[in-house]
Design a protein around this motif. Structure first.
Motif, PDB file in Angstrom:
ATOM      1  N   PRO A 100       0.809  -1.221   0.000  1.00 25.89           N
ATOM      2  CA  PRO A 100       0.000   0.000   0.000  1.00 25.89           C
ATOM      3  C   PRO A 100       0.843   1.272   0.000  1.00 25.89           C
ATOM      4  O   PRO A 100       0.444   2.291  -0.578  1.00 25.89           O
ATOM      5  CB  PRO A 100      -0.831  -0.097   1.284  1.00 25.89           C
ATOM      6  N   THR A 101       2.019   1.226   0.639  1.00 26.74           N
ATOM      7  CA  THR A 101       2.884   2.414   0.669  1.00 26.74           C
ATOM      8  C   THR A 101       3.398   2.744  -0.727  1.00 26.74           C
ATOM      9  O   THR A 101       3.345   3.905  -1.164  1.00 26.74           O
ATOM     10  CB  THR A 101       4.074   2.173   1.619  1.00 26.74           C
ATOM     11  N   ILE A 102       3.891   1.749  -1.435  1.00 26.48           N
ATOM     12  CA  ILE A 102       4.415   1.979  -2.782  1.00 26.48           C
ATOM     13  C   ILE A 102       3.304   2.444  -3.723  1.00 26.48           C
ATOM     14  O   ILE A 102       3.488   3.386  -4.505  1.00 26.48           O
ATOM     15  CB  ILE A 102       5.090   0.703  -3.320  1.00 26.48           C
ATOM     16  N   VAL A 103       2.157   1.794  -3.626  1.00 26.95           N
ATOM     17  CA  VAL A 103       1.017   2.189  -4.471  1.00 26.95           C
ATOM     18  C   VAL A 103       0.623   3.628  -4.185  1.00 26.95           C
ATOM     19  O   VAL A 103       0.393   4.423  -5.118  1.00 26.95           O
ATOM     20  CB  VAL A 103      -0.186   1.244  -4.232  1.00 26.95           C
ATOM     21  N   GLN A 104       0.566   4.006  -2.894  1.00 30.13           N
ATOM     22  CA  GLN A 104       0.174   5.364  -2.531  1.00 30.13           C
ATOM     23  C   GLN A 104       1.190   6.393  -3.024  1.00 30.13           C
ATOM     24  O   GLN A 104       0.816   7.459  -3.523  1.00 30.13           O
ATOM     25  CB  GLN A 104       0.020   5.479  -1.018  1.00 30.13           C
ATOM     26  N   LEU A 105       2.473   6.089  -2.899  1.00 28.07           N
ATOM     27  CA  LEU A 105       3.513   7.005  -3.355  1.00 28.07           C
ATOM     28  C   LEU A 105       3.422   7.225  -4.867  1.00 28.07           C
ATOM     29  O   LEU A 105       3.565   8.362  -5.355  1.00 28.07           O
ATOM     30  CB  LEU A 105       4.897   6.481  -2.987  1.00 28.07           C
ATOM     31  N   ILE A 106       3.174   6.151  -5.602  1.00 25.25           N
ATOM     32  CA  ILE A 106       3.026   6.274  -7.060  1.00 25.25           C
ATOM     33  C   ILE A 106       1.791   7.106  -7.390  1.00 25.25           C
ATOM     34  O   ILE A 106       1.823   7.973  -8.270  1.00 25.25           O
ATOM     35  CB  ILE A 106       2.943   4.875  -7.708  1.00 25.25           C
ATOM     36  N   GLU A 107       0.695   6.850  -6.657  1.00 27.02           N
ATOM     37  CA  GLU A 107      -0.526   7.632  -6.890  1.00 27.02           C
ATOM     38  C   GLU A 107      -0.337   9.102  -6.516  1.00 27.02           C
ATOM     39  O   GLU A 107      -1.012   9.983  -7.050  1.00 27.02           O
ATOM     40  CB  GLU A 107      -1.690   7.038  -6.086  1.00 27.02           C
ATOM     41  N   ASN A 108       0.613   9.352  -5.599  1.00 28.65           N
ATOM     42  CA  ASN A 108       0.911  10.744  -5.208  1.00 28.65           C
ATOM     43  C   ASN A 108       1.831  11.434  -6.203  1.00 28.65           C
ATOM     44  O   ASN A 108       2.207  12.592  -6.002  1.00 28.65           O
ATOM     45  CB  ASN A 108       1.552  10.772  -3.821  1.00 28.65           C
ATOM     46  N   GLY A 109       2.232  10.725  -7.249  1.00 29.97           N
ATOM     47  CA  GLY A 109       3.040  11.347  -8.292  1.00 29.97           C
ATOM     48  C   GLY A 109       4.511  10.991  -8.266  1.00 29.97           C
ATOM     49  O   GLY A 109       5.286  11.507  -9.075  1.00 29.97           O
ATOM     50  N   ILE A 110       4.927  10.117  -7.337  1.00 27.85           N
ATOM     51  CA  ILE A 110       6.329   9.677  -7.298  1.00 27.85           C
ATOM     52  C   ILE A 110       6.473   8.537  -8.311  1.00 27.85           C
ATOM     53  O   ILE A 110       5.958   7.444  -8.086  1.00 27.85           O
ATOM     54  CB  ILE A 110       6.738   9.191  -5.893  1.00 27.85           C
ATOM     55  N   LYS A 111       7.148   8.794  -9.411  1.00 29.48           N
ATOM     56  CA  LYS A 111       7.199   7.819 -10.505  1.00 29.48           C
ATOM     57  C   LYS A 111       7.914   6.524 -10.121  1.00 29.48           C
ATOM     58  O   LYS A 111       7.465   5.438 -10.466  1.00 29.48           O
ATOM     59  CB  LYS A 111       7.878   8.448 -11.727  1.00 29.48           C
ATOM     60  N   GLN A 112       9.047   6.648  -9.441  1.00 31.81           N
ATOM     61  CA  GLN A 112       9.818   5.464  -9.093  1.00 31.81           C
ATOM     62  C   GLN A 112      10.284   5.559  -7.635  1.00 31.81           C
ATOM     63  O   GLN A 112      11.461   5.755  -7.360  1.00 31.81           O
ATOM     64  CB  GLN A 112      11.025   5.331 -10.032  1.00 31.81           C
ATOM     65  N   PRO A 113       9.361   5.406  -6.697  1.00 34.10           N
ATOM     66  CA  PRO A 113       9.755   5.492  -5.279  1.00 34.10           C
ATOM     67  C   PRO A 113      10.693   4.353  -4.904  1.00 34.10           C
ATOM     68  O   PRO A 113      10.553   3.241  -5.396  1.00 34.10           O
ATOM     69  CB  PRO A 113       8.418   5.384  -4.539  1.00 34.10           C
ATOM     70  N   LEU A 114      11.647   4.648  -4.043  1.00 31.35           N
ATOM     71  CA  LEU A 114      12.591   3.633  -3.587  1.00 31.35           C
ATOM     72  C   LEU A 114      12.507   3.540  -2.071  1.00 31.35           C
ATOM     73  O   LEU A 114      12.778   4.506  -1.358  1.00 31.35           O
ATOM     74  CB  LEU A 114      14.017   4.000  -4.010  1.00 31.35           C
ATOM     75  N   LEU A 115      12.105   2.370  -1.589  1.00 32.95           N
ATOM     76  CA  LEU A 115      11.926   2.145  -0.165  1.00 32.95           C
ATOM     77  C   LEU A 115      13.057   1.270   0.365  1.00 32.95           C
ATOM     78  O   LEU A 115      13.248   0.143  -0.099  1.00 32.95           O
ATOM     79  CB  LEU A 115      10.575   1.473   0.092  1.00 32.95           C
ATOM     80  N   TYR A 116      13.796   1.803   1.320  1.00 32.50           N
ATOM     81  CA  TYR A 116      14.837   1.026   1.984  1.00 32.50           C
ATOM     82  C   TYR A 116      14.267   0.423   3.267  1.00 32.50           C
ATOM     83  O   TYR A 116      13.621   1.128   4.051  1.00 32.50           O
ATOM     84  CB  TYR A 116      16.035   1.911   2.336  1.00 32.50           C
ATOM     85  N   ILE A 117      14.514  -0.861   3.461  1.00 34.97           N
ATOM     86  CA  ILE A 117      14.071  -1.550   4.670  1.00 34.97           C
ATOM     87  C   ILE A 117      15.304  -1.940   5.467  1.00 34.97           C
ATOM     88  O   ILE A 117      16.260  -2.510   4.933  1.00 34.97           O
ATOM     89  CB  ILE A 117      13.247  -2.800   4.329  1.00 34.97           C
ATOM     90  N   TYR A 118      15.271  -1.631   6.740  1.00 38.32           N
ATOM     91  CA  TYR A 118      16.416  -1.902   7.610  1.00 38.32           C
ATOM     92  C   TYR A 118      16.520  -3.403   7.906  1.00 38.32           C
ATOM     93  O   TYR A 118      15.524  -4.069   8.149  1.00 38.32           O
ATOM     94  CB  TYR A 118      16.271  -1.120   8.912  1.00 38.32           C
ATOM     95  N   LYS A 119      17.758  -3.908   7.886  1.00 37.14           N
ATOM     96  CA  LYS A 119      18.008  -5.322   8.184  1.00 37.14           C
ATOM     97  C   LYS A 119      18.831  -5.434   9.461  1.00 37.14           C
ATOM     98  O   LYS A 119      20.041  -5.288   9.435  1.00 37.14           O
ATOM     99  CB  LYS A 119      18.772  -5.980   7.031  1.00 37.14           C
ATOM    100  N   PRO A 120      18.180  -5.699  10.581  1.00 35.12           N
ATOM    101  CA  PRO A 120      18.929  -5.840  11.840  1.00 35.12           C
ATOM    102  C   PRO A 120      19.590  -7.203  11.943  1.00 35.12           C
ATOM    103  O   PRO A 120      19.126  -8.178  11.354  1.00 35.12           O
ATOM    104  CB  PRO A 120      17.847  -5.675  12.904  1.00 35.12           C
ATOM    105  N   ILE A 121      20.664  -7.265  12.695  1.00 33.49           N
ATOM    106  CA  ILE A 121      21.292  -8.543  13.010  1.00 33.49           C
ATOM    107  C   ILE A 121      20.695  -9.077  14.309  1.00 33.49           C
ATOM    108  O   ILE A 121      20.426 -10.271  14.444  1.00 33.49           O
ATOM    109  CB  ILE A 121      22.819  -8.382  13.152  1.00 33.49           C
TER     110      ILE A 121
END
Length: 241
Positions: A100-121
């Motif tokens: 839903p976040t990526i879809v919403q960002l695209i609908e808000n006009g962000i053509k190629q949103p890039l989401l970084y997800i943190y990887k904890p050890i």
């Protein structure tokens, strides 16, 4: 050979997932019939099915081979069940947040949103003091970091971090706090084990559960054609804009 075995294991688990009792019963039946076949063979007795004599040596080999397969499948299913909380969390994280976040960002006009997800050890990296320290480190690395509240059309409102390098270079960032739900499960599993150092066992189980979580996230993202929008980073905080 190793890759082939991994592929076989994945396919077997996929087909038989949720049916460990059935697999165990089949294994037991095959072992019993194999023993009967062995006894007939050793006593040099004939064994007929629908008027056809069965070669007992071949039958014994076939039954034991099948029994070994189902025994191994049962072990794989038990192992898979241990990591099932990771699968459930990954499913919820992708369906209720990432997609839903990526879809919403695209609908808000962000053509190629890039989401970084943190990887904890370690799970402690997701505790609030450590998250605040990570945010401070990002700022100290000359990035601008802010919180953005997204009113998701396809999900509940959610805060997400934005990391900006310049006016034209920005990424989105999230700490997968859903992994904190594994803390009680990890403690329970370690407490139920015997003859194992708590710290070492906890570290190994945490790593395995985290690996399963991110592996399932990757699988779901590829299925939904969302993998191009998502990257990962660890505490080194290496970003590409």
């Amino acid at each position: 050979m190793k890759e082939i075995m991994i592929s076989i294991k994945k396919n077997v688990i996929k087909i038989l997932r949720g049916k460990p009792k059935t697999v165990k019963v089949l294994s037991l039946i095959l072992n019993i019939v194999a023993v009967i076949a062995l006894i007939f063979w050793l006593l040099n007795k004939s064994f007929n099915v629908l008027g056809t004599e069965i070669e007992l040596e071949a039958l014994f080999v076939l039954l034991t081979t099948l029994a070994v397969f189902f025994n191994q499948a049962y072990k794989w299913l038990l192992e898979d069940a241990e990591y099932s909380p990771s699968y459930a969390l990954a499913l919820g994280y992708v369906n209720n947040f990432i997609e839903p976040t990526i879809v919403q960002l695209i609908e808000n006009g962000i053509k190629q949103p890039l989401l970084y997800i943190y990887k904890p050890i370690d799970i402690s990296e997701l505790y609030k003091p450590n998250i605040d320290r990570t945010k401070a480190t990002i700022k100290n690395n000359s990035f601008e970091i802010n919180e953005l509240q997204l009113d998701l059309k396809h999900g509940r409102a959610r805060d997400i971090l934005t990391i900006q390098k310049s006016k034209t270079k920005m990424i989105y960032f999230d700490f997968p706090n859903t992994l904190l739900s594994l803390s009680a499960y990890i403690d329970f599993k370690i407490a139920s084990r015997k003859n194992e150092a708590d710290l070492e066992g906890k570290t190994e189980l945490t790593k395995a559960l985290f690996d399963m979580f991110y592996s399932k996230v990757d699988e779901l993202l590829k299925t939904k054609n969302l993998d191009a929008y998502v990257k990962y980073c660890d505490k080194s905080l290496q970003f590409s804009f």
